[in-house]
Design an enzyme around this catalytic site. Structure first.
Site, PDB file in Angstrom:
ATOM      1  N   HIS A 156      38.772  69.807  41.378  1.00  0.00           N
ATOM      2  CA  HIS A 156      38.575  69.331  39.611  1.00  0.00           C
ATOM      3  C   HIS A 156      38.971  71.062  39.206  1.00  0.00           C
ATOM      4  O   HIS A 156      38.723  70.673  38.236  1.00  0.00           O
ATOM      5  CB  HIS A 156      37.659  68.745  38.943  1.00  0.00           C
ATOM      6  CG  HIS A 156      38.190  67.058  39.260  1.00  0.00           C
ATOM      7  ND1 HIS A 156      38.084  66.395  40.831  1.00  0.00           N
ATOM      8  CD2 HIS A 156      38.382  66.592  38.274  1.00  0.00           C
ATOM      9  CE1 HIS A 156      38.032  65.422  40.099  1.00  0.00           C
ATOM     10  NE2 HIS A 156      38.244  65.387  38.801  1.00  0.00           N
ATOM     11  N   ASP A 203      28.881  68.121  31.940  1.00  0.00           N
ATOM     12  CA  ASP A 203      29.601  67.212  31.582  1.00  0.00           C
ATOM     13  C   ASP A 203      29.889  66.046  32.221  1.00  0.00           C
ATOM     14  O   ASP A 203      30.173  64.765  31.787  1.00  0.00           O
ATOM     15  CB  ASP A 203      30.435  67.573  29.971  1.00  0.00           C
ATOM     16  CG  ASP A 203      29.776  68.032  29.055  1.00  0.00           C
ATOM     17  OD1 ASP A 203      29.297  68.715  29.106  1.00  0.00           O
ATOM     18  OD2 ASP A 203      30.484  68.740  28.523  1.00  0.00           O
ATOM     19  N   GLU A 249      25.370  70.557  22.384  1.00  0.00           N
ATOM     20  CA  GLU A 249      26.930  71.014  22.162  1.00  0.00           C
ATOM     21  C   GLU A 249      27.528  70.784  21.276  1.00  0.00           C
ATOM     22  O   GLU A 249      26.556  70.248  19.746  1.00  0.00           O
ATOM     23  CB  GLU A 249      27.141  69.615  23.082  1.00  0.00           C
ATOM     24  CG  GLU A 249      27.132  70.372  24.846  1.00  0.00           C
ATOM     25  CD  GLU A 249      27.790  69.752  26.040  1.00  0.00           C
ATOM     26  OE1 GLU A 249      29.341  69.199  25.053  1.00  0.00           O
ATOM     27  OE2 GLU A 249      27.962  69.885  26.684  1.00  0.00           O
TER      28      GLU A 249
HETATM   29  P1  FAD Z   1      36.742  73.100  43.736  1.00  0.00           P
HETATM   30  O1  FAD Z   1      38.264  72.447  42.474  1.00  0.00           O
HETATM   31  O2  FAD Z   1      37.112  71.645  44.559  1.00  0.00           O
HETATM   32  O3  FAD Z   1      36.715  73.842  43.580  1.00  0.00           O
HETATM   33  C1  FAD Z   1      36.520  75.076  43.158  1.00  0.00           C
HETATM   34  C2  FAD Z   1      36.253  75.985  43.811  1.00  0.00           C
HETATM   35  O4  FAD Z   1      34.804  76.094  44.429  1.00  0.00           O
HETATM   36  C3  FAD Z   1      37.754  76.278  45.310  1.00  0.00           C
HETATM   37  O5  FAD Z   1      37.245  77.530  44.664  1.00  0.00           O
HETATM   38  C4  FAD Z   1      36.749  76.019  45.934  1.00  0.00           C
HETATM   39  O6  FAD Z   1      36.799  76.513  47.587  1.00  0.00           O
HETATM   40  C5  FAD Z   1      35.113  76.140  46.280  1.00  0.00           C
HETATM   41  N1  FAD Z   1      34.059  75.869  46.775  1.00  0.00           N
HETATM   42  C6  FAD Z   1      34.193  74.063  46.476  1.00  0.00           C
HETATM   43  N2  FAD Z   1      33.180  73.005  47.189  1.00  0.00           N
HETATM   44  C7  FAD Z   1      32.788  74.676  47.967  1.00  0.00           C
HETATM   45  C8  FAD Z   1      31.401  74.656  48.652  1.00  0.00           C
HETATM   46  N3  FAD Z   1      31.212  73.620  49.236  1.00  0.00           N
HETATM   47  N4  FAD Z   1      31.246  76.173  49.204  1.00  0.00           N
HETATM   48  C9  FAD Z   1      31.753  76.766  48.335  1.00  0.00           C
HETATM   49  N5  FAD Z   1      32.703  77.332  47.309  1.00  0.00           N
HETATM   50  C10 FAD Z   1      33.511  75.681  47.705  1.00  0.00           C
HETATM   51  N6  FAD Z   1      32.503  72.576  34.239  1.00  0.00           N
HETATM   52  C11 FAD Z   1      30.684  73.003  33.637  1.00  0.00           C
HETATM   53  O7  FAD Z   1      30.892  74.057  33.750  1.00  0.00           O
HETATM   54  N7  FAD Z   1      30.460  72.230  32.595  1.00  0.00           N
HETATM   55  C12 FAD Z   1      31.728  71.227  32.595  1.00  0.00           C
HETATM   56  O8  FAD Z   1      31.136  70.331  31.688  1.00  0.00           O
HETATM   57  C13 FAD Z   1      33.097  70.610  33.112  1.00  0.00           C
HETATM   58  N8  FAD Z   1      33.231  69.757  32.850  1.00  0.00           N
HETATM   59  C14 FAD Z   1      34.206  69.805  34.093  1.00  0.00           C
HETATM   60  C15 FAD Z   1      34.767  68.427  33.329  1.00  0.00           C
HETATM   61  C16 FAD Z   1      36.302  67.875  33.975  1.00  0.00           C
HETATM   62  C17 FAD Z   1      36.988  66.717  33.432  1.00  0.00           C
HETATM   63  C18 FAD Z   1      36.847  68.817  34.961  1.00  0.00           C
HETATM   64  C19 FAD Z   1      38.449  68.624  35.214  1.00  0.00           C
HETATM   65  C20 FAD Z   1      36.469  69.874  34.825  1.00  0.00           C
HETATM   66  C21 FAD Z   1      35.111  70.609  34.131  1.00  0.00           C
HETATM   67  N9  FAD Z   1      34.074  71.589  34.990  1.00  0.00           N
HETATM   68  C22 FAD Z   1      32.932  71.929  34.075  1.00  0.00           C
HETATM   69  C23 FAD Z   1      34.938  72.649  35.553  1.00  0.00           C
HETATM   70  C24 FAD Z   1      34.324  72.124  37.020  1.00  0.00           C
HETATM   71  O9  FAD Z   1      32.630  72.136  37.122  1.00  0.00           O
HETATM   72  C25 FAD Z   1      34.528  73.143  38.313  1.00  0.00           C
HETATM   73  O10 FAD Z   1      36.453  73.108  38.478  1.00  0.00           O
HETATM   74  C26 FAD Z   1      34.700  73.071  39.275  1.00  0.00           C
HETATM   75  O11 FAD Z   1      34.457  73.835  40.459  1.00  0.00           O
HETATM   76  C27 FAD Z   1      34.610  71.610  40.409  1.00  0.00           C
HETATM   77  O12 FAD Z   1      34.203  71.069  40.606  1.00  0.00           O
HETATM   78  P2  FAD Z   1      35.099  70.497  41.701  1.00  0.00           P
HETATM   79  O13 FAD Z   1      34.189  69.607  43.213  1.00  0.00           O
HETATM   80  O14 FAD Z   1      35.918  69.438  41.762  1.00  0.00           O
HETATM   81  O15 FAD Z   1      35.645  72.380  42.946  1.00  0.00           O
END
Ligand code: FAD
Length: 521
Positions: A92, A157, A268
Site C-alpha cells: 500500500h 485508519d 481526527e
Molecule cells: P508496503 O507498501 O508493502 O511496504 C512499505 C515499505 O515498508 C517498503 O519500503 C517495504 O520494503 C517495507 N516493508 C514492508 N514490510 C516490511 C517488513 N516486514 N519489514 C521491513 N520492511 C518492510 N498510514 C498511517 O500511518 N495511518 C493511516 O491511517 C494510513 N492509512 C492508509 C490507508 C490506505 C488506503 C493506504 C493505501 C495507506 C495508508 N497508510 C496509513 C500508509 C501505510 O501505513 C503505509 O503505506 C505502509 O507502509 C503500508 O503498509 P504495507 O504493508 O502496505 O507496506
C-alpha cells in the site's frame, strides 16, 4: 556447513546468475533448495499509488524467517552482484517503496499465519501483548485479539496494511495523541538484517537495531515477527462528528480534545472542500446529516471542517460514554446543531475505511493512481500551511479526503528512525504537531498521465514550500528523489541514519524502492 544449506546456497547462486543476466529466464515457480521463487508477478511490481511499476526479476514466498536470512546471507557475502531485495507487506505504498527493479521482492504474506495472544497476569506476563508475523495484516490481529477481549492500542485508519509495513513508516491514526504511533507500541521484534543475521531486538536487547527499524523505511532489516502491546478492548464506541466553518475554531477544539486523553480515545478531523468530500467521508458514519454547507457564498468559495472524535464504551470501567461525550462537547464551539453522535461496535469503528474502500471499488475508483502527500506540520506553521494548500489546489475538483489532526510530540521516541519537524525550528517548542494527509485520487478518465504528472509536481511544490523555515514541515511516509533531498529530510538525524545503514545493511541491499542509498557491489 550442512549439506542442505550448501545446496541451497549453490542454488541461490544459480538464481543470482539468472538475475544478473539481461535475459530473465526464471520460470515460475522454481525451487532453489529450500527457497521457492516465482517469476516476477504483477502484484510485486504494483502498489496502491499506481504511479511506479518496477518489475523485480524474482519473487520469494518465504515459509520462515530462516528463508529470508538464507537469501540475505548469501547476497551480502557475494561481491559480484548488485541484486536488491524489497520486503512487500500489503503493497500500500504510493511511490514504489516496496518494489525492487530487477531485484527480488519478498512477499511477506507468505509467512504462515501465527498470532499468539498473551494476557496480562497469565504466566507472569506483566502486560497483554500479541506476537505476530511481519506480513500479517492489522485486521487479522484485530480479529484474533478481540476473541480474547483485547486489541492493540494504536492504529492506522485502514487495517489492510501489514504489521511490518506500518512499523517501517510509523503508523498513525486518531489514537496517536494518546498512545503514540504504532512504533511506540512495540515491545520486541525479530529482524533479519541486510547481512542476513536473524536478531531478536527490544529496547534492552540489540536496542540500536530495534530503534533503527522502527520508522526505518525498511532500510535496516526485515521485520519477521513483532510483539505488539494490547489493551482491554471496548465493546462499543461513541463516534462523534462536529462541523465548523472557521479554521481557528476547528483547530482550537481539536487541541482541546487532545488535552483530554483521560476522556477522548480518538481524535481526527478533515477539511470539507466540496460536496463529494462530505459525501464520501460519510460513507461509514451511520447518521443522517442535516448539514448543508454553502461552498460558494457571496461570490467566493468557502471550505468547512469536521472534527471526528470517539469515546470507548467500556463495561469494565466505570465510564458512561454518553455523559463523557456531553461533557466534552459542552466545551466545544462547533456550528450550531452540527454535532452528530452514533454508537457502533469497536470492530466496525476501527474497520470504518473498509466501507469507503468497498464504495470506491464499486464505482471503479479504488484501483486508480493516488498522488498522496502526507506532512507533519508544527502548530506554529499550521495556518500558513493551510493558506499554502488552499492557494495551490482547486477545492471544487479535489477528489479524496484531506485529513488534519493534532499529535503530541512527547508520544514519539526520538531514538526511532522517524523524523518529526525539528523542535528547534518550532519556535514555541510546541508539544503539538499536526498531520495533514492530502489523499488525492485521480480518475484516469478525467485525469490522464500528463494531469497525474501535474499533480505530482504540485505535491512536490507544496512539500518544498512547506519545508521552508517559516513552516518547518516534514513529510510523513517521505518520498524524495535525490540524496540531497533525503539528507535535508533527515537533517540533524542524517548521520545517525547513515551509520545505522552501514551497520545493518552495508551493501544497501534492502528497500531500494525508497531511493535513499544506491546498491554497493
Ligand atoms: P508496503 O507498501 O508493502 O511496504 C512499505 C515499505 O515498508 C517498503 O519500503 C517495504 O520494503 C517495507 N516493508 C514492508 N514490510 C516490511 C517488513 N516486514 N519489514 C521491513 N520492511 C518492510 N498510514 C498511517 O500511518 N495511518 C493511516 O491511517 C494510513 N492509512 C492508509 C490507508 C490506505 C488506503 C493506504 C493505501 C495507506 C495508508 N497508510 C496509513 C500508509 C501505510 O501505513 C503505509 O503505506 C505502509 O507502509 C503500508 O503498509 P504495507 O504493508 O502496505 O507496506
Amino acid at each position: 556447513m550442512e549439506i542442505g544449506l550448501f545446496c541451497a546456497r549453490v542454488n541461490v547462486l544459480i538464481l543470482l546468475l539468472a538475475l544478473c543476466s539481461p535475459c530473465k529466464f526464471i520460470q515460475s515457480p522454481m525451487d532453489y533448495g529450500p527457497l521457492s521463487f516465482l517469476q516476477s508477478t504483477s502484484t510485486a511490481s504494483m502498489d496502491f499509488g499506481r504511479i511506479h511499476f518496477h518489475s523485480p526479476s524474482a519473487v520469494l514466498r518465504p515459509q520462515s524467517s530462516a528463508d529470508i536470512s538464507l537469501l540475505l546471507t548469501f547476497l551480502s557475502s557475494s561481491s559480484f552482484n548488485k541484486v536488491t531485495v524489497a520486503a512487500r507487506g500489503a503493497g500500500h505504498s504510493i511511490h514504489g517503496q516496496a518494489q525492487a527493479l530487477d531485484g527480488i521482492v519478498i512477499e511477506m504474506d507468505a509467512l504462515p499465519s501465527n498470532i499468539q495472544i498473551h494476557r496480562k497476569g497469565e504466566d507472569e506476563t506483566a502486560v497483554s501483548y500479541a506476537d505476530v508475523n511481519g506480513g500479517e495484516l492489522w485486521i487479522a490481529l484485530l480479529e484474533e485479539s478481540l476473541k480474547h477481549g483485547l486489541a492493540p492500542r494504536s492504529w492506522t485508519d485502514y487495517l489492510y496494511l501489514s504489521i511490518g509495513g506500518t512499523l517501517s513508516i510509523g503508523g498513525i491514526s486518531g489514537q496517536t495523541f494518546k498512545y503514540g504511533p504504532q512504533i511506540s507500541n512495540v515491545l520486541q521484534m525479530d529482524v533479519v538484517t541486510g547481512k542476513g543475521e536473524l536478531v531478536t531486538c527490544s529496547p534492552t536487547k540489540s536496542s540500536e537495531l530495534f530503534y533503527a527499524v522502527l520508522g526505518g523505511l525498511g532500510q535496516f532489516g526485515i521485520i519477521t515477527r513483532a510483539r505488539i502491546l494490547l489493551q482491554d478492548a471496548p465493546q462499543k464506541v461513541k463516534w462523534v462528528r462536529a462541523f465548523y466553518d472557521d479554521f481557528h475554531t476547528f483547530t482550537k477544539d481539536q487541541e482541546l480534545l487532545v488535552s483530554k486523553p483521560d476522556l477522548a480515545d480518538y481524535v481526527e478531523g478533515f477539511i470539507i472542500l466540496n460536496e463529494q468530500s462530505l459525501y464520501s467521508s460519510s460513507t461509514a458514519f451511520p447518521a443522517h446529516l442535516n448539514f448543508t454547507p454553502q461552498f460558494h457564498s457571496k461570490g467566493s468559495s468557502k471550505v468547512y471542517y469536521c472534527i471526528e472524535f470517539a469515546v470507548h464504551d467500556n463495561s469494565f470501567e466505570d465510564i458512561n460514554a454518553e455523559q463523557v461525550v456531553e461533557e466534552i462537547s459542552r466545551e466545544m464551539s462547533y456550528l450550531p446543531s452540527q454535532l452528530y453522535t452514533v454508537e457502533v461496535s469497536y470492530y466496525d469503528f476501527l474497520n470504518r475505511v473498509r466501507m469507503e474502500e468497498m464504495s470506491l471499488r464499486s464505482v471503479g475508483l479504488w484501483e486508480v493512481p493516488h498522488p498522496w502527500l502526507n506532512m507533519f506540520v508544527p502548530r506554529s506553521g499550521i495556518k500558513e500551511f493551510m493558506d499554502l494548500l488552499l492557494e495551490n489546489i482547486s477545492p471544487h475538483e479535489f477528489e479524496g479526503p484531506v485529513l488534519i489532526y493534532p499529535l503530541l510530540r512527547d508520544k514519539w521516541d526520538t531514538n526511532t528512525s522517524i523524523v518529526l519537524p525539528d523542535a528547534a525550528a518550532d519556535n514555541d517548542k510546541d508539544p503539538v504537531i499536526y498531520i495533514i494527509g492530502m489523499l488525492r485520487s485521480t480518475n484516469p478518465a478525467r485525469c490522464p498521465a500528463e494531469c497525474l504528472e501535474d499533480r505530482l509536481r504540485l505535491n512536490r511544490r507544496i512539500a518544498r514550500a512547506a519545508s521552508s523555515s517559516s513552516i518547518g514541515a516534514k513529510q510523513y511516509i517521505p518520498h524524495h528523489r535525490s540524496p540531497a533531498e533525503w539528507k535535508g529530510h533527515f537533517s540533524q538525524h542524517w548521520d545517525r541514519f547513515v551509520a545505522r545503514k552501514m551497520w545493518f545493511d552495508p551493501l544497501s541491499i534492502l528497500a531500494p524502492g525508497q531511493g535513499i542509498f544506491p546498491r554497493i557491489s
